[in-house]
Design a protein around this motif. Sequence first.
Motif, PDB file in Angstrom:
ATOM      1  N   ALA A  19       0.745  -1.286  -0.085  1.00  0.00           N
ATOM      2  CA  ALA A  19      -0.026  -0.174   0.129  1.00  0.00           C
ATOM      3  C   ALA A  19       0.922   1.296  -0.085  1.00  0.00           C
ATOM      4  N   PHE A  20       2.039   1.109   0.801  1.00  0.00           N
ATOM      5  CA  PHE A  20       2.948   2.309   0.690  1.00  0.00           C
ATOM      6  C   PHE A  20       3.453   2.579  -0.544  1.00  0.00           C
ATOM      7  N   ALA A  21       4.163   1.349  -0.783  1.00  0.00           N
ATOM      8  CA  ALA A  21       5.034   1.603  -2.258  1.00  0.00           C
ATOM      9  C   ALA A  21       4.161   1.907  -3.415  1.00  0.00           C
ATOM     10  N   LEU A  22       2.732   1.473  -3.595  1.00  0.00           N
ATOM     11  CA  LEU A  22       2.154   1.667  -4.701  1.00  0.00           C
ATOM     12  C   LEU A  22       1.382   2.929  -4.614  1.00  0.00           C
ATOM     13  N   SER A  23       1.409   3.593  -3.288  1.00  0.00           N
ATOM     14  CA  SER A  23       0.436   4.816  -3.115  1.00  0.00           C
ATOM     15  C   SER A  23      -1.037   4.487  -3.114  1.00  0.00           C
ATOM     16  N   VAL A  26      -6.018   1.910  -0.641  1.00  0.00           N
ATOM     17  CA  VAL A  26      -6.711   0.761   0.383  1.00  0.00           C
ATOM     18  C   VAL A  26      -5.669   0.563   1.340  1.00  0.00           C
ATOM     19  N   PRO A  27      -6.159   0.431   2.629  1.00  0.00           N
ATOM     20  CA  PRO A  27      -5.404   0.012   3.715  1.00  0.00           C
ATOM     21  C   PRO A  27      -4.502  -1.231   3.591  1.00  0.00           C
ATOM     22  N   GLY A  28      -3.361  -0.953   4.128  1.00  0.00           N
ATOM     23  CA  GLY A  28      -2.305  -2.198   4.000  1.00  0.00           C
ATOM     24  C   GLY A  28      -2.966  -3.454   4.723  1.00  0.00           C
ATOM     25  N   GLY A  32      -3.011  -6.993   3.006  1.00  0.00           N
ATOM     26  CA  GLY A  32      -2.699  -8.155   3.799  1.00  0.00           C
ATOM     27  C   GLY A  32      -3.501  -9.375   3.922  1.00  0.00           C
ATOM     28  N   MET A  33      -4.747  -9.054   4.365  1.00  0.00           N
ATOM     29  CA  MET A  33      -5.894 -10.079   4.203  1.00  0.00           C
ATOM     30  C   MET A  33      -6.182 -10.910   3.117  1.00  0.00           C
ATOM     31  N   VAL A  34      -6.104 -10.132   1.999  1.00  0.00           N
ATOM     32  CA  VAL A  34      -6.403 -10.650   0.725  1.00  0.00           C
ATOM     33  C   VAL A  34      -5.266 -11.783   0.419  1.00  0.00           C
ATOM     34  N   LEU A  35      -4.156 -11.090   0.668  1.00  0.00           N
ATOM     35  CA  LEU A  35      -3.013 -11.974   0.519  1.00  0.00           C
ATOM     36  C   LEU A  35      -2.995 -13.336   1.364  1.00  0.00           C
ATOM     37  N   LEU A  36      -3.294 -12.892   2.792  1.00  0.00           N
ATOM     38  CA  LEU A  36      -3.608 -14.294   3.426  1.00  0.00           C
ATOM     39  C   LEU A  36      -4.570 -15.230   2.958  1.00  0.00           C
ATOM     40  N   PHE A  37      -5.614 -14.704   2.680  1.00  0.00           N
ATOM     41  CA  PHE A  37      -6.799 -15.621   2.033  1.00  0.00           C
ATOM     42  C   PHE A  37      -6.355 -16.327   0.839  1.00  0.00           C
ATOM     43  N   ILE A  38      -5.415 -15.499  -0.094  1.00  0.00           N
ATOM     44  CA  ILE A  38      -4.969 -16.414  -1.218  1.00  0.00           C
ATOM     45  C   ILE A  38      -3.873 -17.412  -0.631  1.00  0.00           C
ATOM     46  N   TYR A  39      -3.052 -17.351   0.237  1.00  0.00           N
ATOM     47  CA  TYR A  39      -2.408 -18.309   1.171  1.00  0.00           C
ATOM     48  C   TYR A  39      -2.930 -19.533   1.597  1.00  0.00           C
ATOM     49  N   LEU A  40      -4.072 -19.173   2.129  1.00  0.00           N
ATOM     50  CA  LEU A  40      -4.841 -20.000   2.857  1.00  0.00           C
ATOM     51  C   LEU A  40      -5.537 -21.009   1.572  1.00  0.00           C
ATOM     52  N   VAL A  41      -5.865 -20.619   0.517  1.00  0.00           N
ATOM     53  CA  VAL A  41      -6.563 -21.029  -0.498  1.00  0.00           C
ATOM     54  C   VAL A  41      -5.392 -22.049  -1.171  1.00  0.00           C
ATOM     55  N   VAL A  42      -4.208 -21.645  -1.401  1.00  0.00           N
ATOM     56  CA  VAL A  42      -3.051 -22.239  -2.184  1.00  0.00           C
ATOM     57  C   VAL A  42      -2.453 -23.141  -1.395  1.00  0.00           C
TER      58      VAL A  42
END
Length: 110
Positions: A19-23, A26-28, A32-42
């Motif tokens: 979120a910071f690097a790409l300005s 959306v809150p970081g 992170g929750m979306v990435l965690l969800f993807i991780y849990l699915v994979v």
Amino acid sequence: MIRTITTLLLFQTIGEGIAFALSLPVPGPVIGMVLLFIYLVVAKGAVDKLAPVSLELLKHLSLLFIPAGVGIMVHAQRVAAEWLPIALALVASTVVSIAVTAAVVRALQK
């Protein structure tokens, strides 16, 4: 327990970094929750490893509202000055949440 908390904090940190690097607007933690969800699915076994500690953390979720309550008390004058937009946002988001939940439940029941 340490591994689970480290995993959760790692995904939050990665989300904050993106979120910071790409300005992004959306809150970081949301990223992170979306990435965690993807991780849990994979990763199939990840759910079994994270679930017990995550459930224990959810039991104490009310403690996480203390900082928000303190923030509201600190900014009470601003909240009082902008009560109408805050109230409208709360009502609108509640209505949208109920409508989306009803739509999802209805879709899942079919």
